[in-house]
Design a protein around this motif. Structure first.
Motif, mmCIF file in Angstrom:
data_model
loop_
_atom_site.group_PDB
_atom_site.id
_atom_site.type_symbol
_atom_site.label_atom_id
_atom_site.label_comp_id
_atom_site.label_asym_id
_atom_site.label_seq_id
_atom_site.Cartn_x
_atom_site.Cartn_y
_atom_site.Cartn_z
ATOM 1 N N CYS A 29 0.849 -1.194 0.000
ATOM 2 C CA CYS A 29 0.000 0.000 0.000
ATOM 3 C C CYS A 29 0.885 1.245 0.000
ATOM 4 O O CYS A 29 1.728 1.407 0.888
ATOM 5 C CB CYS A 29 -0.899 -0.038 1.237
ATOM 6 S SG CYS A 29 -1.737 1.513 1.611
ATOM 7 N N GLY A 30 0.702 2.120 -0.973
ATOM 8 C CA GLY A 30 1.500 3.344 -1.051
ATOM 9 C C GLY A 30 1.330 4.238 0.163
ATOM 10 O O GLY A 30 2.305 4.775 0.692
ATOM 11 N N LEU A 31 0.105 4.416 0.626
ATOM 12 C CA LEU A 31 -0.149 5.238 1.814
ATOM 13 C C LEU A 31 0.518 4.617 3.040
ATOM 14 O O LEU A 31 1.152 5.315 3.836
ATOM 15 C CB LEU A 31 -1.656 5.393 2.052
ATOM 16 C CG LEU A 31 -2.072 6.145 3.310
ATOM 17 C CD1 LEU A 31 -1.545 7.581 3.291
ATOM 18 C CD2 LEU A 31 -3.590 6.124 3.462
ATOM 19 N N LEU A 35 3.459 6.258 5.419
ATOM 20 C CA LEU A 35 3.349 6.381 6.879
ATOM 21 C C LEU A 35 4.466 5.614 7.589
ATOM 22 O O LEU A 35 4.987 6.071 8.600
ATOM 23 C CB LEU A 35 1.985 5.911 7.354
ATOM 24 C CG LEU A 35 0.830 6.831 6.947
ATOM 25 C CD1 LEU A 35 -0.511 6.183 7.239
ATOM 26 C CD2 LEU A 35 0.939 8.189 7.607
ATOM 27 N N ARG A 36 4.854 4.472 7.048
ATOM 28 C CA ARG A 36 5.972 3.725 7.612
ATOM 29 C C ARG A 36 7.234 4.579 7.585
ATOM 30 O O ARG A 36 7.946 4.692 8.573
ATOM 31 C CB ARG A 36 6.195 2.432 6.841
ATOM 32 C CG ARG A 36 7.365 1.625 7.366
ATOM 33 C CD ARG A 36 8.091 0.889 6.228
ATOM 34 N NE ARG A 36 9.238 0.206 6.739
ATOM 35 C CZ ARG A 36 10.434 0.764 6.924
ATOM 36 N NH1 ARG A 36 10.635 2.019 6.649
ATOM 37 N NH2 ARG A 36 11.450 0.080 7.393
ATOM 38 N N ASP A 37 7.513 5.178 6.431
ATOM 39 C CA ASP A 37 8.703 6.027 6.293
ATOM 40 C C ASP A 37 8.636 7.213 7.250
ATOM 41 O O ASP A 37 9.651 7.619 7.817
ATOM 42 C CB ASP A 37 8.846 6.514 4.850
ATOM 43 C CG ASP A 37 9.161 5.388 3.883
ATOM 44 O OD1 ASP A 37 9.540 4.286 4.339
ATOM 45 O OD2 ASP A 37 9.015 5.600 2.666
ATOM 46 N N TRP A 38 7.457 7.790 7.428
ATOM 47 C CA TRP A 38 7.290 8.916 8.351
ATOM 48 C C TRP A 38 7.571 8.465 9.778
ATOM 49 O O TRP A 38 8.264 9.155 10.530
ATOM 50 C CB TRP A 38 5.868 9.480 8.225
ATOM 51 C CG TRP A 38 5.604 10.618 9.139
ATOM 52 C CD1 TRP A 38 5.955 11.927 8.960
ATOM 53 C CD2 TRP A 38 4.919 10.556 10.408
ATOM 54 N NE1 TRP A 38 5.540 12.684 10.046
ATOM 55 C CE2 TRP A 38 4.898 11.875 10.933
ATOM 56 C CE3 TRP A 38 4.329 9.535 11.128
ATOM 57 C CZ2 TRP A 38 4.297 12.169 12.151
ATOM 58 C CZ3 TRP A 38 3.728 9.830 12.346
ATOM 59 C CH2 TRP A 38 3.726 11.140 12.843
ATOM 60 N N LYS A 125 -10.571 5.227 3.526
ATOM 61 C CA LYS A 125 -11.243 5.582 2.271
ATOM 62 C C LYS A 125 -10.217 5.941 1.206
ATOM 63 O O LYS A 125 -10.320 5.505 0.063
ATOM 64 C CB LYS A 125 -12.214 6.738 2.492
ATOM 65 C CG LYS A 125 -13.004 7.082 1.256
ATOM 66 C CD LYS A 125 -14.087 8.085 1.532
ATOM 67 C CE LYS A 125 -14.849 8.323 0.247
ATOM 68 N NZ LYS A 125 -16.105 8.977 0.467
ATOM 69 N N LEU A 126 -9.205 6.723 1.577
ATOM 70 C CA LEU A 126 -8.145 7.069 0.629
ATOM 71 C C LEU A 126 -7.431 5.814 0.166
ATOM 72 O O LEU A 126 -7.188 5.621 -1.014
ATOM 73 C CB LEU A 126 -7.146 8.033 1.279
ATOM 74 C CG LEU A 126 -5.920 8.392 0.450
ATOM 75 C CD1 LEU A 126 -6.325 9.113 -0.822
ATOM 76 C CD2 LEU A 126 -4.974 9.249 1.265
ATOM 77 N N ARG A 127 -7.120 4.946 1.102
ATOM 78 C CA ARG A 127 -6.451 3.694 0.774
ATOM 79 C C ARG A 127 -7.323 2.845 -0.145
ATOM 80 O O ARG A 127 -6.858 2.276 -1.122
ATOM 81 C CB ARG A 127 -6.140 2.936 2.061
ATOM 82 C CG ARG A 127 -5.366 1.678 1.829
ATOM 83 C CD ARG A 127 -4.952 1.075 3.161
ATOM 84 N NE ARG A 127 -4.226 -0.132 2.894
ATOM 85 C CZ ARG A 127 -4.543 -1.308 3.367
ATOM 86 N NH1 ARG A 127 -5.554 -1.444 4.184
ATOM 87 N NH2 ARG A 127 -3.829 -2.367 3.066
ATOM 88 N N ARG A 145 -9.267 -5.678 -1.325
ATOM 89 C CA ARG A 145 -9.195 -4.244 -1.092
ATOM 90 C C ARG A 145 -7.988 -3.507 -1.647
ATOM 91 O O ARG A 145 -7.914 -2.322 -1.500
ATOM 92 C CB ARG A 145 -9.259 -3.990 0.410
ATOM 93 C CG ARG A 145 -10.584 -4.399 1.001
ATOM 94 C CD ARG A 145 -10.689 -3.885 2.374
ATOM 95 N NE ARG A 145 -11.974 -4.273 2.900
ATOM 96 C CZ ARG A 145 -12.387 -3.970 4.079
ATOM 97 N NH1 ARG A 145 -11.639 -3.282 4.883
ATOM 98 N NH2 ARG A 145 -13.556 -4.349 4.489
ATOM 99 N N ALA A 146 -6.980 -4.155 -2.206
ATOM 100 C CA ALA A 146 -5.825 -3.417 -2.709
ATOM 101 C C ALA A 146 -5.215 -4.140 -3.897
ATOM 102 O O ALA A 146 -5.244 -5.356 -3.979
ATOM 103 C CB ALA A 146 -4.763 -3.249 -1.618
#
Length: 176
Positions: A29-31, A35-38, A125-127, A145-146
């Motif tokens: 998942c890109g999102l 978040l992982r990187d953040w 929802k964005l995901r 879902r992805a």
């Protein structure tokens, strides 16, 4: 202030049983990757380990978890076996971060939990708008879902996800 009086940011820290948290995230998942990187760039009061959900490592470390469910919803596991999912997982993750512990305390109140839940739903929802999980077709419909790279999906930041089915090199695709 007395040396034994806790400050606002470390309130009750000696009594908190959580000393390490493992965050299970969807590596496809890109999102989630963002978040992982953040998270790894944040100053941590409680160490965070980030492990891809559903991975062999996650299955080995946490055999009792529903690993399919960890791909659908963020799951955080404490070092003493605590399991947090959804809104609670986001709050405990923020609690582990130095700059966001105060926010986590505010979000853990009844009114704060409503705000946190709204943020979690917006992220979901964005995901969900980015694709479907497992990228499988069933009677012309997508299941899950992805989108998954292993199933032939490729992400281009300029246009989003596109399907390049396996075995379709040179324009010759098998038909069903």
């Amino acid at each position: 202030m007395d040396a034994v009086t806790p400050t606002a940011w470390d309130r009750d820290a000696p009594r908190v049983p959580v000393r390490r948290l493992t965050v299970l995230y969807d590596a496809e998942c890109g999102l989630c990757g963002f978040l992982r990187d953040w998270l790894v760039r944040q100053r941590q009061l409680v160490p965070l380990e980030l492990v891809p959900a559903g991975s062999e490592e996650a299955r080995r470390r946490f055999p009792g978890l529903d690993h399919g469910g960890t791909l659908d919803e963020i799951t955080v596991v404490g070092d003493a076996g605590q399991v947090y999912q959804g809104t609670a997982a986001w709050i405990v993750t923020l609690w582990a971060l130095r700059e966001h512990r105060g926010l986590a305390h505010r979000l853990s109140t009844p009114s704060g939990a409503l705000l946190a839940r709204g943020a979690v739903l917006a992220a979901a929802k964005l995901r969900g708008a980015r694709g479907r999980r497992r990228g499988q077709r069933q009677d012309g419909q997508w299941v899950g879902r992805a989108y998954r790279r292993a199933d032939g999906w490729v992400y281009d930041p300029g246009v989003g996800w596109r399907y390049d089915p396996p075995g379709c090199g040179g324009g010759a695709c098998p038909t069903h």
